[in-house]
Structure formats: C-alpha cells, structure tokens
Design a protein around this motif. Structure first.
Motif, short mmCIF file in Angstrom:
data_model
loop_
_atom_site.label_atom_id
_atom_site.label_comp_id
_atom_site.label_asym_id
_atom_site.label_seq_id
_atom_site.Cartn_x
_atom_site.Cartn_y
_atom_site.Cartn_z
N LEU A 11 0.80 -1.16 0.14
CA LEU A 11 0.00 -0.04 -0.03
C LEU A 11 0.78 1.21 -0.04
O LEU A 11 0.70 2.15 0.68
CB LEU A 11 -0.81 -0.04 1.14
N GLY A 12 1.96 1.20 -1.01
CA GLY A 12 2.69 2.51 -1.03
C GLY A 12 1.75 3.21 -2.06
O GLY A 12 0.73 3.15 -2.17
N THR A 13 2.68 4.16 -2.44
CA THR A 13 2.04 5.17 -3.75
C THR A 13 0.99 4.25 -4.72
O THR A 13 -0.17 4.86 -5.06
CB THR A 13 3.06 5.93 -4.54
N ARG A 16 -2.06 2.01 -3.12
CA ARG A 16 -3.13 2.95 -2.45
C ARG A 16 -3.80 3.42 -3.69
O ARG A 16 -4.96 3.61 -3.51
CB ARG A 16 -2.23 3.94 -1.58
N VAL A 37 -0.01 -5.97 3.82
CA VAL A 37 0.95 -4.95 4.25
C VAL A 37 1.91 -5.38 5.06
O VAL A 37 1.69 -6.54 5.75
CB VAL A 37 0.07 -3.95 4.58
N GLU A 40 -0.11 -3.85 9.70
CA GLU A 40 -1.58 -3.47 9.45
C GLU A 40 -2.21 -2.57 10.32
O GLU A 40 -3.48 -2.35 10.41
CB GLU A 40 -2.39 -4.82 9.59
N ARG A 42 -1.41 0.73 10.80
CA ARG A 42 -1.37 1.84 10.19
C ARG A 42 -2.55 2.27 9.75
O ARG A 42 -3.45 1.36 9.16
CB ARG A 42 -0.19 2.04 9.26
N ASP A 43 -2.80 3.61 9.76
CA ASP A 43 -4.11 4.19 8.79
C ASP A 43 -3.62 4.40 7.42
O ASP A 43 -2.93 5.40 7.30
CB ASP A 43 -4.47 5.41 9.67
N TYR A 44 -3.98 3.64 6.52
CA TYR A 44 -3.78 3.91 5.10
C TYR A 44 -4.75 4.61 4.36
O TYR A 44 -4.39 5.20 3.16
CB TYR A 44 -3.77 2.57 4.31
N HIS A 45 -5.85 5.43 5.13
CA HIS A 45 -6.41 6.64 4.42
C HIS A 45 -7.06 5.98 3.26
O HIS A 45 -7.17 6.84 2.30
CB HIS A 45 -5.52 7.95 4.30
N LEU A 46 -7.78 5.03 3.35
CA LEU A 46 -8.57 4.39 2.15
C LEU A 46 -9.96 4.89 2.25
O LEU A 46 -10.61 4.69 3.39
CB LEU A 46 -8.35 2.75 1.99
N ILE A 52 -7.41 -5.50 5.56
CA ILE A 52 -5.98 -5.28 5.54
C ILE A 52 -5.10 -6.11 6.52
O ILE A 52 -5.66 -6.32 7.77
CB ILE A 52 -5.81 -3.98 5.59
#
Length: 268
Positions: A11-13, A16, A37, A40, A42-46, A52
């Motif tokens: 879930l990098g650039t 994501r 990931v 898991e 982290r907040d990945y802002h999806l 995840i």
C-alpha cells in the motif's frame, strides 16, 4: 456485467492509488478481497472498508481472481509463485523479471496452474506495437529516460551526481537493459517492460539522464524492424507522494482490470 475480485500486495503510492480507484470509481466491477501490508496497524487513509492484513496465509486464503504486486522487486520473487497457485498475477515491479531464472520460474507456475502473469504498460506506452513487431524481425530497440533531480533521490544517482546543484542533463547510465533494470529498480522499470515486449534485456539499449530542465519523467522509445520504425515520446506527471513513479502506473493497472469485465476492449 460481472465483477472481479482482486488482492493487492503493498500500500505504497501505487497500491494505494489502485485501491482508491477500485473503491471510489469502479466498485461495481472491481472488488478488493484483501490487501497485504507489512504493518496492518497503520491508517492507510483508504476511502472504504478493506480487509488489510500482514498475515500472508490470511491474505492468500482469500478467493481472488487477480493478485496485484505493488510492493517492489523483492515481492515479485517472494509472492509470485504462491499467487499463481490460485490467481493470475499482475506485476508492477517489472524490473524484478530481469533477475536470473525468476521469469521462467513464474511462467512454469502460471502454466502449471492455468493462470497468467500480466505486465501492465505502466509508465511506458507502445508495448502493443513493440510486441506485435516482434512477430517479424525487430532489429533494434532503444530507450532514453530523462527524469528531474527530485526523482533520483534515494537511488544510486546520488553517488554519481550532486542532485541539488546539477545544471545540465547528465548521463547516469548507458548500456543494456539487463543492467539498467537492476541498477535503477524504482526508476527504470520501463526498460524491463520494453525488453520483455521486444528483443530481450541484453539487446535493448538504454540511456538514463538526470535532467534539471524538465519537470516530467520522460521516456523516448526508438525501435526499427520489418514492420517499420517506431518513435514514441512519453512525458509522465510524477506522483506527488513519490516522484520516482507517475500517476499513470496505477491507472494502467486499473485499465488491465477493467479489460477483464468490459464488453469492448481496445489497445492490447
């Protein structure tokens, strides 16, 4: 219209962006089954709820039509064969396939399991023409890549050029794609894609420049053979989050996925 189920590794650039496109624009056609990931918590802002996990077994236990690698070269070798046991495998970090024997191992796994390894065009274009030209004699293929200084931080270019003060286009590399794809794994994946579509890594010639006069990542393809001569110049807008890659890479992955469900397909 039917839908497809996907998994995303990383879930990098790019990962994501692929997830955001699927969730925001194409939820009726593309369903995200799982995302793998490293962390898991982290907040990945999806913009939606996704499963995840950092647990590989939980990820691969999900029912997925396609697994998308968006986690770097190491992930291709680490997860490719396992993904191909039950899903087709979309490779973003194409430069990994320059490594000895990896491509053949993945091809064998795909053949054994009745799956496909799919390489999106990513940051480059014209691969359809190059691949078609290979059906007859394709004599030469050359790639000239130019990127602004900001795209080269964190790479071996820092050992060759003072990126903060470079004033004119400076050649970082000239040679076969066999070497460039491994020396610049994040920045010159395009050379690997071009090599796989055309006449191979050893026969594809690459030049790589840091160019302070440009603001877009630029790739020029020059190919000649039986079908004629091809010259294509591509200027990609760098991603704000990671200037080593462009927005078009995630868009290219989404295009591949939509081609699996749409009734009209063009440009493959």
């Amino acid at each position: 219209m039917h839908s497809i189920k996907i998994g995303i590794i990383g879930l990098g650039t790019i990962g994501r962006s692929v997830a955001a496109y699927a969730l925001e624009r194409y939820a009726s056609q593309i369903k995200i089954e799982a995302i793998l990931v490293r962390d898991e918590s982290r907040d990945y802002h999806l913009p939606g709820n996704c499963f995840i996990t950092a647990d590989e077994d939980l990820f691969f236990d999900r029912d997925m039509d396609f697994v998308i690698e968006a986690a770097g070269h190491q992930a291709v070798g680490k997860y490719g064969k396992r993904a191909l046991q039950s899903s087709s495998f979309i490779v973003v970090s194409i430069g990994a396939l320059a490594e000895s024997n990896l491509l053949e191992e993945l091809k064998d796994a795909a053949l054994h399991n009745g799956r496909q390894i799919i390489v999106p065009s990513g940051a480059i274009g014209g691969l359809d023409r190059i691949a078609a030209s290979r059906l007859e004699e394709l004599q030469s293929v050359e790639l000239i890549t130019r990127k602004p200084p900001a795209a080269w931080y964190g790479t071996i270019a820092e050992d060759k050029v003072d990126l903060a003060s470079v004033k004119e286009p400076t050649l970082l590399f000239s040679g076969p794609a066999t070497e460039s794809a491994l020396l610049f794994p994040e920045s010159v994946n395009v050379s690997a894609a071009l090599s796989l579509a055309g006449i191979g890594f050893a026969n594809t010639q690459v030049k790589v420049y840091v160019d302070p006069a440009i603001s877009r990542n630029t790739h020029q393809i020059i190919a000649e053979g039986f079908a004629g001569k091809t010259e294509i110049t591509i200027q990609n807008t760098p991603s704000q989050d990671n200037p080593k890659t462009g927005y078009i890479v995630a868009m290219s992955v989404i295009k591949v996925l939509l081609q699996q469900v749409e009734p009209f397909v063009i440009g493959i």
